[in-house]
Design a protein around this motif. Structure first.
Motif, PDB file in Angstrom:
ATOM      1  N   UNK A  43     -69.311   2.318  25.476  1.00 40.13           N
ATOM      2  CA  UNK A  43     -69.068   2.482  26.914  1.00 40.13           C
ATOM      3  C   UNK A  43     -67.481   2.557  27.275  1.00 40.13           C
ATOM      4  N   UNK A  44     -67.428   3.401  28.075  1.00 38.52           N
ATOM      5  CA  UNK A  44     -65.780   3.353  28.843  1.00 38.52           C
ATOM      6  C   UNK A  44     -65.818   1.979  29.590  1.00 38.52           C
ATOM      7  N   UNK A  45     -64.536   1.526  29.441  1.00 40.07           N
ATOM      8  CA  UNK A  45     -64.208   0.130  30.301  1.00 40.07           C
ATOM      9  C   UNK A  45     -63.144   0.440  31.205  1.00 40.07           C
ATOM     10  N   UNK A  46     -63.190  -0.007  32.440  1.00 39.91           N
ATOM     11  CA  UNK A  46     -62.136   0.216  33.407  1.00 39.91           C
ATOM     12  C   UNK A  46     -61.467  -1.009  33.774  1.00 39.91           C
ATOM     13  N   UNK A  47     -60.096  -1.220  33.579  1.00 42.40           N
ATOM     14  CA  UNK A  47     -59.262  -2.419  33.772  1.00 42.40           C
ATOM     15  C   UNK A  47     -58.443  -2.422  34.972  1.00 42.40           C
ATOM     16  N   UNK A  48     -57.984  -1.114  35.305  1.00 44.77           N
ATOM     17  CA  UNK A  48     -56.765  -1.118  36.505  1.00 44.77           C
ATOM     18  C   UNK A  48     -56.843  -0.158  37.108  1.00 44.77           C
ATOM     19  N   UNK A  49     -56.407  -0.161  38.575  1.00 43.91           N
ATOM     20  CA  UNK A  49     -56.139   1.275  39.528  1.00 43.91           C
ATOM     21  C   UNK A  49     -54.824   1.072  39.913  1.00 43.91           C
TER      22      UNK A  49
END
Length: 426
Positions: free
Chosen positions: A341-347
């Motif tokens: 699964x893709x993971x989101x760390x920072x915007x």
């Protein structure tokens, strides 16, 4: 005549004249002015730097816009704006957003400058109003090329005694401006030997001041990635005016506590009055623990100014827990084994208006360049632009009900992966 028009073969003379042209505008700035200018522009080699298309010319235009604001507003108007920011910061920001010119970093820089003490603000007014275009061009090039600490070191090395004429001019300006200031002390007009005593008057050192880590850095991180959560340092036992205090961070070996020169970002943070907290938002470690043969720790040190240099406050030092720094390859391979699964760390940026239309970069892992790729803001699903397996770009959707929403990514458009960040609507 030779100095005004150096011969073609006078290489050493030309070099000395160039160094002098750099030293002159830096000498006239205070360290606090330098810190504010440096911290308000994104650092080089960062995604935010690239997204904002920061160039020396754009930095120069920001300084010219800044100069125009201070030329157009007299000292009484500046004092009124300063008081407005201290009393009603949110309303003051609205004034800045509607009143002052673009680009955005100019507005943000103005807002931070007007939060300084009135003495520092008046000194900055005198400096920038009397600066020539060539001097501002020099400062803009230095802001573009240097991070904060190297810039401070450059100023320290250029800090030589001004001429008697320059000192008399500074004293004349201080006397002219003193009518606007009540019950405050102008640091620049006092002998260096008195600075430590003044600091102790503004900050109560009768009690022991200690540093405490309120938010630890992550135990494991990829090198060259910004440390999340942001390390947050709290001062215990401090009271009074905290503007003269700074917290500096350095990277040390976990086995010997020896410093390693592998840390980049905002390594020096000034404390604000009434807020005994220092937040480090841009720290990056430029080496892995495998390369150095040990785990790392962050060392936080409390400092103040004396004799144009930083002085350490005794015993006000604290170390973080050990940190493991791994390479991108090992990190991604390990994460792939655990989950696809893709993971989101920072915007970047992590906030914008409710109407949407803010272009942002999403940093993470496991993103795939396929047509079914989707991004979710709260309950709203949109299509993004694939850049690489760890980077997406998109435009934020409008949001009416929530102020803060989680942002996640799904490669198949259905199963959204875990996220560690939120987008804040304002």
């Amino acid at each position: 005549s030779i100095v005004l028009n150096p011969p073609a073969d006078a290489v050493a003379l030309k070099l000395l004249l160039k160094i002098r042209s750099i030293a002159e505008p830096i000498q006239k700035m205070s360290y606090l002015h330098l810190l504010n200018l440096s911290n308000c522009f994104p650092e080089r080699n960062t995604l935010q730097f690239q997204l904002n298309s920061i160039t020396p010319n754009r930095t120069f235009k920001s300084l010219i816009s800044l100069q125009k604001v201070f030329i157009d507003n007299n000292l009484i108007q500046i004092n009124n704006i300063h008081n407005k920011i201290l009393q009603q910061p949110q309303q003051a920001w609205i004034i800045f957003a509607n009143w002052f010119p673009k680009p955005l970093e100019t507005k943000y820089l103005l807002f931070e400058l007007f939060k300084m003490s009135i003495n520092e603000l008046i000194n900055f007014h005198d400096w920038i109003v009397n600066s020539t275009e060539n001097q501002l061009q020099t400062i803009s090039l230095l802001l573009f090329r240097f991070e904060t600490l190297p810039f401070i070191e450059l100023k320290r090395r250029f800090s030589v005694k001004l001429t008697e004429t320059s000192n008399s001019n500074l004293n004349a300006n201080a006397n002219a401006n003193s009518k606007l200031v009540s019950n405050t002390t102008t640091f620049n007009s006092l002998p260096n030997s008195n600075v430590a005593q003044i600091v102790s008057n503004h900050v109560n050192f009768q009690q022991r001041i200690t540093l405490r880590i309120k938010e630890q850095p992550p135990e494991r991180i990829v090198y060259q990635r910004i440390l999340k959560p942001f390390p947050l340092i709290f001062l215990e036992g401090a009271c009074g005016d905290l503007n003269s205090l700074y917290v500096e961070v350095s990277l040390v070996r976990s086995d010997t506590d020896n410093e390693i020169n592998c840390l980049e970002g905002n390594r020096l943070v000034q404390l604000e009055s009434g807020k005994p907290v220092a937040v480090f938002k841009k720290l990056k470690i430029q080496s892995t623990t495998q390369q150095q043969g040990t785990l790392f720790k962050l060392k936080f040190t409390l400092k103040y100014f004396q004799n144009n240099s930083f002085v350490i406050v005794n015993e006000a030092v604290v170390y973080s827990r050990p940190i493991e720094v791994v390479s991108h390859t090992s990190y991604l391979s390990e994460r792939t084994e655990v989950s696809n699964l893709p993971k989101t760390y920072e915007l970047i940026p992590n906030g914008g208006p409710r109407v949407g239309e803010t272009r942002i970069a999403i940093l993470g892992s496991g993103f795939q360049n396929i047509n079914s790729l989707r991004i979710k803001f709260g309950d709203t699903i949109i299509i993004g632009e694939f850049i690489e397996c760890g980077t997406l770009v998109c435009v934020t959707p409008a949001q009416k009900s929530c102020n803060k929403v989680q942002v996640s990514v799904a490669n198949d458009g259905i199963t959204f992966g875990p996220t560690f960040c939120c987008f804040i609507y304002n």
